[in-house]
Scaffold this motif. Structure first.
Motif, mmCIF file in Angstrom:
data_model
loop_
_atom_site.group_PDB
_atom_site.id
_atom_site.type_symbol
_atom_site.label_atom_id
_atom_site.label_comp_id
_atom_site.label_asym_id
_atom_site.label_seq_id
_atom_site.Cartn_x
_atom_site.Cartn_y
_atom_site.Cartn_z
ATOM 1 N N THR A 74 0.847 -1.186 0.000
ATOM 2 C CA THR A 74 0.000 0.000 0.000
ATOM 3 C C THR A 74 0.888 1.243 0.000
ATOM 4 O O THR A 74 2.107 1.148 0.139
ATOM 5 C CB THR A 74 -0.908 0.034 1.242
ATOM 6 N N LYS B 133 5.738 1.324 -6.983
ATOM 7 C CA LYS B 133 4.789 1.385 -8.097
ATOM 8 C C LYS B 133 5.379 0.750 -9.353
ATOM 9 O O LYS B 133 4.684 0.102 -10.132
ATOM 10 C CB LYS B 133 4.410 2.839 -8.362
ATOM 11 N N LYS C 283 5.459 -3.157 -8.538
ATOM 12 C CA LYS C 283 4.099 -3.707 -8.469
ATOM 13 C C LYS C 283 3.145 -2.784 -9.213
ATOM 14 O O LYS C 283 2.363 -2.050 -8.612
ATOM 15 C CB LYS C 283 3.666 -3.855 -7.006
ATOM 16 N N SER D 241 0.557 -3.421 -10.766
ATOM 17 C CA SER D 241 -0.854 -3.774 -10.620
ATOM 18 C C SER D 241 -1.447 -3.349 -9.283
ATOM 19 O O SER D 241 -2.667 -3.372 -9.096
ATOM 20 C CB SER D 241 -1.028 -5.290 -10.777
ATOM 21 N N ALA D 242 -0.594 -2.966 -8.332
ATOM 22 C CA ALA D 242 -1.081 -2.585 -6.996
ATOM 23 C C ALA D 242 -1.730 -1.206 -7.026
ATOM 24 O O ALA D 242 -1.391 -0.356 -7.849
ATOM 25 C CB ALA D 242 0.071 -2.594 -6.002
ATOM 26 N N ASP D 243 -2.676 -1.005 -6.119
ATOM 27 C CA ASP D 243 -3.358 0.291 -6.001
ATOM 28 C C ASP D 243 -2.492 1.220 -5.158
ATOM 29 O O ASP D 243 -2.600 1.254 -3.941
ATOM 30 C CB ASP D 243 -4.735 0.105 -5.367
ATOM 31 N N LEU D 244 -1.644 1.990 -5.813
ATOM 32 C CA LEU D 244 -0.727 2.884 -5.105
ATOM 33 C C LEU D 244 -0.986 4.351 -5.434
ATOM 34 O O LEU D 244 -0.105 5.192 -5.270
ATOM 35 C CB LEU D 244 0.726 2.522 -5.443
ATOM 36 N N ALA D 245 -2.189 4.637 -5.877
ATOM 37 C CA ALA D 245 -2.537 6.034 -6.141
ATOM 38 C C ALA D 245 -2.630 6.790 -4.823
ATOM 39 O O ALA D 245 -3.171 6.283 -3.834
ATOM 40 C CB ALA D 245 -3.868 6.109 -6.876
ATOM 41 N N ASN E 102 -4.408 9.306 -2.943
ATOM 42 C CA ASN E 102 -5.697 9.991 -3.049
ATOM 43 C C ASN E 102 -6.122 10.696 -1.768
ATOM 44 O O ASN E 102 -6.567 11.837 -1.797
ATOM 45 C CB ASN E 102 -6.790 8.986 -3.459
ATOM 46 N N GLU F 97 -2.800 9.369 2.963
ATOM 47 C CA GLU F 97 -1.748 8.916 2.053
ATOM 48 C C GLU F 97 -0.792 10.053 1.680
ATOM 49 O O GLU F 97 0.412 9.845 1.569
ATOM 50 C CB GLU F 97 -2.389 8.316 0.799
#
Length: 253
Positions: free
Chosen positions: A46, A119, A122, A124-128, A130, A134
């Protein structure tokens, strides 16, 4: 501006800042790459866990900041500085400003570098990035590093010896605050108000739903605003700086 330029030149003409910058970058980004590379579907990476190396980078930054002033006392160049600049307070404030700005820049580079390498590994990981949480856990690193540098410079100015100053800031920030928690009854209450714990609260206070801190900075359980933690840490740094200014004007160089 002349004082700032002089302090910048003095800082970058020694090897220790360069080594510390490289070490901070390698350690923090390296740990982020390790966390990302070993993550899986059951334990996904994350935004917060990309900052696993935050504490290690903080240690390096405080060492760099302490050395920035204690090295001058060690080799006696501080005397030449005070002779050239009659106002010792201005000279120390210029040094503190240069070191703090450098520490803040390093903090941002390491934090976003850690996020970026994760990022990349990975995709494909959700690392935005937002949420406010974060953004704080990543972008807030530079603020904490800058204030920690002010603390280290202040301690270095008061103690003047590299080994003593480095030992004090590291033992306190990495060990003493945590040990206070084991004091029966009052330990946890005292720990809530200690400066580096408050800095931690700024980064990880009020986390997003489902956020975890096992592979990143520990999640803060303090309920008040994270910005209170930053203000508290900033005031602590300012108080130490004021004390160091008083000390440096009271004694011989």
């Amino acid at each position: 501006m002349t004082l700032l330029a002089v302090e910048r030149i003095k800082l970058f003409t020694t090897r220790s800042p360069w080594w510390c910058m490289v070490m901070a970058l390698v350690v923090t980004v390296g740990f982020a790459a390790l966390v990302a590379g070993t993550s899986n579907a059951d334990d996904p990476v994350t935004v917060a866990t990309t900052q696993f190396g935050y504490g290690f980078g903080l240690v390096v930054i405080m060492v760099m900041a302490a050395l920035a002033v204690t090295t001058e006392y060690r080799f006696g160049t501080i005397r030449a500085t005070f002779q050239a600049v009659p106002s010792r307070s201005k000279a120390l404030l210029a040094k503190t400003t240069v070191v703090a700005v450098l520490a803040g820049v390093i903090g941002e580079i390491t934090a976003f570098g850690s996020w970026g390498i994760a990022k990349l590994i990975k995709g494909s990981a959700d690392l935005a990035i937002n949420s406010a949480y974060e953004w704080r856990v990543v972008a807030g690193t530079g603020l904490i590093y800058a204030l920690a540098a002010v603390i280290a410079v202040s301690v270095g100015t008061m103690i003047r010896h590299s080994a003593g100053a480095i030992s004090l800031v590291l033992i306190y920030s990495q060990l003493a605050e945590n040990l206070i928690q084991i004091i029966p009854n009052v330990g946890p209450k005292i720990h809530r108000w200690l400066p580096f714990n408050m800095a931690q609260h700024f980064l990880t206070g009020r986390p997003d739903a489902g956020a975890r801190g096992a592979d990143g900075p520990p999640i803060s359980e303090i309920t008040y605003s994270p910005w209170v933690g930053l203000l508290y840490f900033g005031v602590f740094a300012l108080v130490l700086l004021i004390i160091s200014l008083w000390v440096v004007n009271r004694r011989d160089a």
